[in-house]
Design an enzyme around this catalytic site. Structure first.
Site, PDB file in Angstrom:
ATOM      1  NE  ARG A  17     -13.766   4.175  -1.458  1.00  0.00           N
ATOM      2  CZ  ARG A  17     -12.605   3.670  -1.760  1.00  0.00           C
ATOM      3  NH1 ARG A  17     -12.093   3.855  -2.950  1.00  0.00           N
ATOM      4  NH2 ARG A  17     -11.931   2.981  -0.887  1.00  0.00           N
ATOM      5  CG  ASP A  77      -5.170   1.573  -5.256  1.00  0.00           C
ATOM      6  OD1 ASP A  77      -5.792   1.368  -6.313  1.00  0.00           O
ATOM      7  OD2 ASP A  77      -5.548   1.177  -4.153  1.00  0.00           O
ATOM      8  CG  ASN A  78      -4.730   5.547  -1.745  1.00  0.00           C
ATOM      9  OD1 ASN A  78      -5.428   4.558  -1.919  1.00  0.00           O
ATOM     10  ND2 ASN A  78      -3.801   5.586  -0.811  1.00  0.00           N
ATOM     11  NE  ARG A  91      -9.224   3.567  -7.442  1.00  0.00           N
ATOM     12  CZ  ARG A  91      -9.353   3.363  -6.141  1.00  0.00           C
ATOM     13  NH1 ARG A  91      -8.324   3.407  -5.351  1.00  0.00           N
ATOM     14  NH2 ARG A  91     -10.528   3.111  -5.631  1.00  0.00           N
ATOM     15  CG  ASP A  99      -8.533   4.369  -0.875  1.00  0.00           C
ATOM     16  OD1 ASP A  99      -9.750   4.150  -0.870  1.00  0.00           O
ATOM     17  OD2 ASP A  99      -7.725   3.717  -1.534  1.00  0.00           O
TER      18      ASP A  99
END
Length: 140
Positions: A24, A106-107, A31, A116
């Site tokens: 990534r 979290d994404n 986040r 994600d």
């Protein structure tokens, strides 16, 4: 790579699949979840420290645009910009039929990118019940 999954009845299964390494790259990995964690733990000092870091790291332009604004005001402006960035991100997804099956704190990055991409899918035609999330055998 051994992959844990669930069958249609929700029973865990395991299979071996070819694997790969992904890297990534992003300007930042701050986040929503980082802020949320300190809030939920009632760790106000750490939350403020993280907000100050986010403001300097991701939103330094706000201090230049509003040099006399107190930190609390910069936080409000940062929040407004985060909301705008997320709205643009999701609108662009919808524009091309992309469906994020597990969009949570979290994404999502404060910078307005997603971190994600899975599980995900693309809808060729609109279906309000479509969800690519199958993590626990259920659909949400």
């Amino acid at each position: 790579v051994r992959r844990q999954w669930y069958d249609l009845d929700g029973a865990p299964t395991s299979s071996v699949e070819p694997g790969a390494v992904a890297i990534r790259v992003a300007t930042s990995f701050l986040r929503f979840g980082h802020l949320e964690l300190f809030w939920q733990r009632d760790e106000t000092d750490l939350l403020i420290e993280m907000l100050r870091h986010a403001q300097k790291r991701e939103f330094a332009h706000l201090s230049l645009q509003y040099p006399t604004e107190p930190f609390s005001g910069l936080c409000v402006k940062m929040f407004e910009e985060v909301c705008e960035r997320q709205a643009v991100l999701v609108a662009e997804w919808l524009r091309v039929g992309y469906v994020q099956g597990n969009m949570n704190s979290d994404n999502a990055a404060l910078s307005g990118i997603t971190l994600d991409y899975g599980p995900f899918g693309f809808m060729e035609a609109f279906n309000p019940n479509y969800s690519p999330w199958v993590g626990d055998g259920g659909s949400y």
